[in-house]
Every structure is written in structure tokens, then in C-alpha cells.
Scaffold this motif. Structure first.
Motif, short mmCIF file in Angstrom:
data_model
loop_
_atom_site.label_atom_id
_atom_site.label_comp_id
_atom_site.label_asym_id
_atom_site.label_seq_id
_atom_site.Cartn_x
_atom_site.Cartn_y
_atom_site.Cartn_z
N ILE A 1 -2.80 -30.55 66.51
CA ILE A 1 -1.46 -30.15 66.31
C ILE A 1 -0.79 -30.79 66.04
N CYS A 2 -1.31 -32.15 66.27
CA CYS A 2 -0.37 -33.89 65.36
C CYS A 2 -0.94 -33.87 64.50
N MET A 3 -1.92 -34.04 64.64
CA MET A 3 -3.11 -34.10 62.73
C MET A 3 -2.60 -32.65 62.07
N LEU A 4 -2.57 -31.11 62.35
CA LEU A 4 -1.60 -30.48 61.65
C LEU A 4 -0.52 -30.97 60.96
N THR A 5 0.60 -31.29 61.81
CA THR A 5 2.20 -31.71 61.71
C THR A 5 2.17 -33.32 60.55
N ASP A 6 0.64 -33.83 60.62
CA ASP A 6 0.79 -34.95 59.61
C ASP A 6 0.32 -34.64 58.53
N ALA A 7 -0.72 -33.45 58.31
CA ALA A 7 -1.33 -33.05 57.21
C ALA A 7 0.04 -31.78 56.29
N ILE A 8 1.23 -31.54 57.43
CA ILE A 8 2.83 -30.52 56.99
C ILE A 8 3.48 -31.78 56.22
N LEU A 9 3.61 -32.83 56.89
CA LEU A 9 4.47 -33.55 56.73
C LEU A 9 4.09 -34.46 55.04
N LYS A 10 2.71 -34.48 54.65
CA LYS A 10 2.52 -35.20 53.75
C LYS A 10 2.22 -34.16 52.40
N TYR A 11 1.17 -32.74 52.57
CA TYR A 11 0.77 -31.77 51.63
C TYR A 11 2.33 -31.14 51.65
N VAL A 12 3.17 -30.30 52.25
CA VAL A 12 4.66 -29.83 52.16
C VAL A 12 5.31 -30.51 51.67
N ILE A 13 6.25 -31.25 52.67
CA ILE A 13 7.06 -32.20 53.19
C ILE A 13 7.64 -33.45 52.07
N LYS A 14 6.51 -33.70 51.88
CA LYS A 14 5.83 -34.64 50.64
C LYS A 14 6.74 -35.77 51.79
N LYS A 15 6.07 -36.37 52.86
CA LYS A 15 6.15 -37.38 53.36
C LYS A 15 5.54 -38.29 53.67
N PRO A 16 4.50 -38.65 53.29
CA PRO A 16 3.15 -39.26 53.87
C PRO A 16 3.48 -40.89 54.38
N ARG A 17 2.73 -41.22 55.71
CA ARG A 17 2.78 -41.48 56.23
C ARG A 17 2.81 -43.20 55.00
N SER A 18 3.26 -44.30 55.53
CA SER A 18 3.62 -45.41 54.70
C SER A 18 4.00 -46.47 55.19
N TYR A 19 3.66 -47.90 55.62
CA TYR A 19 4.45 -48.72 55.60
C TYR A 19 4.87 -49.61 54.45
N ASP A 20 4.38 -48.99 53.33
CA ASP A 20 5.26 -50.19 52.36
C ASP A 20 6.88 -49.21 51.74
N LYS A 21 7.22 -48.95 52.32
CA LYS A 21 8.15 -47.47 52.21
C LYS A 21 9.68 -48.06 53.05
N GLY A 22 9.99 -49.35 54.00
CA GLY A 22 10.35 -49.70 54.63
C GLY A 22 10.85 -49.05 56.18
N VAL A 23 11.37 -49.82 56.80
CA VAL A 23 11.39 -49.60 58.02
C VAL A 23 12.41 -47.80 58.25
#
Length: 297
Positions: free
Chosen positions: A52-74
Motif C-alpha cells: 500500500i505504501c508503494m501504491l501511495t508513492d505512485a499516487i503521489l508521483k503520477y496523480v498528485i504530481k509530488k515526486p520524491r525529491s531532495y532537490d526541492k528542499g527540506v
């Protein structure tokens, strides 16, 4: 598996393990009635939690458009983790409720799918999620700040190298058509006022309302002149000088006149020579500042 995916999977496994341990200690949902078999159910819930965590990551990345990234700051990381908890907690709760209904209800009554059971599960998982979130918020913040400090140190080294005498060439450059740009430049605004200066002596330009405050060296003294102009106009006049960059919506800075890059509590500032002013660097302009420094070597 690349480093980013491996790190994400490790994070999710640790978080899910925390949840499983909490369930093993308190044994809600009648798990204590299953004796040793309860640990088998907990392992299944753990695997389900990771999926389910992996599913949530996919939802955030592709649906809500919030990919996991360190480049955008804390701040982005913290907001992204809050979004993750907001989406993941109800999904995990629903998954556990379905497991209670189809698997655990045979031996323990009251596990049938219902609004009450969902709310009960949601409260338990929300508590676990809150505790896990505090841990990762502290860990990610420290990790990001350490990365930022190291990056700042490297940028300062690059900055010192390009400012060494052997690299201190005139600031004018060749454009693709090999035309030399002048060392002296006249900045003009929308009125008759103008400022003539040596481009290498420019410190920074600050937007103040409808005016541009031009700070530069004149006879080895810091001088400030005001021009009625826009930041866009200033950028256009200085676009052929790669060491003069937009570091903030209100500032253009000459990186050749930057004494040090300073990073404090997730924010970056440029300490200017001669006047010792601290110029902020916005997150959106940081990449441009880095590119200007690294490409000048």
C-alpha cells in the motif's frame, strides 16, 4: 534497483515494521485470540502495508504530481511526507479492515467491515503514522541539511577557484558569434537616468518598487544609484555576462563579487564583498546560481 528506489523501499519497510511491532504489542482486532497464528497475520499485514505504501508513492508521483525529491528542499520533503500520510493512512486502514472482515472475523466477532471498525482502525493507524512521521521528519531534515551544507562547501570551493588571479579574467565573454562584450556598460531605465559602470565592479541590483537599486564599486567605494526600470529589463541588458545571475525575484547578483555562499536552516544567502550584504537565494533560482558557478571553470 537504483539508489533512490532502494532508499524509498528501505524507508517503507522500516515504517511498516514499526506499525507491525506496535500491533504486536497491543494486539488490537482480537489478534490475541489467534495465539501464535497472530504473528503470521502480522507478517501478512506487514507485506500488505509495504504494498500500500508503494501504491501511495505512485499516487503521489503520477496523480498528485509530488515526486520524491531532495532537490526541492527540506520544506518540500516535509510537505510531501504530510501528503503521503494523508493518502496512505486511510488506504492502510481500509486494507486492514478488509483483512479483518475476510480473514480475522471467523474466530473473533466484531471484525466485520463497518464504519465503526474503519474509524477504530483509522485511529490506530493514524497514531502509528504520526509517530513514524515525527521520526522521518527529523531524519530527513537532518539528512537534507547535511547534504545542503556539503553542497555549499563545494560551491564555495568552486567560487574561490574562479576568483583566483589566474581565473580572474575580464567579465566580458564571447557570444556564440565570437563577439567581445565591453567591460564598461551603461544601464538605462524607462526615464533619462542611466548608470555607467565597469561590469566587473557591479555588486548586485535590487528591485525596490518601480526602481532598480544598482550597487557597484566606484573609486573603490560602494555606490548606489536608482533607475526607474524593471528587473526583466536589467536581465536583458546583462544577459551576455554569465556570472551575473538572477538569484531571487528581487535580486541580480554578480557572482564574481560574492565573498561566500552561506547556508542556514535550509535557506541560502550570498555574502557580497565590500558591502558585506547578504543576498537571499530562492529555491527556484538556486539551480541557475549553481550552473553559473560550475560552468565558469
Amino acid at each position: 534497483m537504483n539508489k533512490g528506489r532502494k532508499e524509498t523501499l528501505t524507508t517503507r519497510i522500516i515504517s511498516t515494521t514499526f506499525m507491525v511491532v506496535a500491533l504486536a504489542v497491543f494486539k488490537p482486532f482480537g489478534l490475541d485470540a489467534w495465539q501464535w497464528q497472530a504473528y503470521v497475520h502480522l507478517m501478512v499485514l506487514g507485506v500488505m502495508g509495504i504494498l500500500i505504501c508503494m501504491l501511495t508513492d505512485a499516487i503521489l508521483k503520477y496523480v498528485i504530481k509530488k515526486p520524491r525529491s531532495y532537490d526541492k528542499g527540506v520544506s518540500y520533503i516535509i510537505r510531501r511526507n504530510l501528503w503521503f500520510q494523508f493518502v496512505n493512512t486511510p488506504l492502510v486502514s481500509l486494507g486492514i479492515c478488509l483483512y479483518r472482515h475476510f480473514v480475522l472475523s471467523d474466530r473473533v466477532g466484531g471484525n466485520q467491515l463497518s464504519i465503526v471498525n474503519f474509524l477504530e482502525t483509522l485511529i490506530i493507524i493514524a497514531f502509528c503514522s504520526f509517530a513514524i512521521g515525527l521520526y522521518w521528519r527529523f531524519k530527513f531534515r537532518n539528512k537534507y541539511l547535511a547534504m545542503e551544507l556539503e553542497e555549499t562547501r563545494l560551491l564555495n570551493e568552486e567560487l574561490r577557484k574562479i576568483q583566483e588571479p589566474e581565473h580572474s579574467l575580464p567579465i566580458e565573454v564571447k557570444t556564440p558569434n565570437e563577439k567581445h562584450r565591453p567591460q564598461e556598460l551603461t544601464l538605462t531605465g524607462t526615464t533619462n537616468e542611466s548608470v555607467t559602470l565597469q561590469v566587473s565592479h557591479l555588486l548586485y541590483i535590487e528591485a525596490v518598487g518601480n526602481y532598480m537599486k544598482v550597487n557597484y564599486l566606484h573609486n573603490e567605494q560602494v555606490r548606489t544609484d536608482m533607475l526607474r526600470a524593471t528587473m526583466k529589463l536589467m536581465e536583458e541588458m546583462l544577459q551576455d555576462y554569465p556570472m551575473i545571475v538572477r538569484c531571487h525575484r528581487a535580486f541580480l547578483v554578480n557572482l564574481s563579487q560574492v565573498e561566500q555562499i552561506v547556508s542556514r536552516s535550509g535557506s541560502t544567502q550570498l555574502l557580497i564583498k565590500h558591502c558585506h550584504e547578504s543576498i537571499p537565494v530562492s529555491r527556484s533560482n538556486m539551480a541557475q546560481v549553481k550552473a553559473a558557478i560550475t560552468s565558469s571553470r
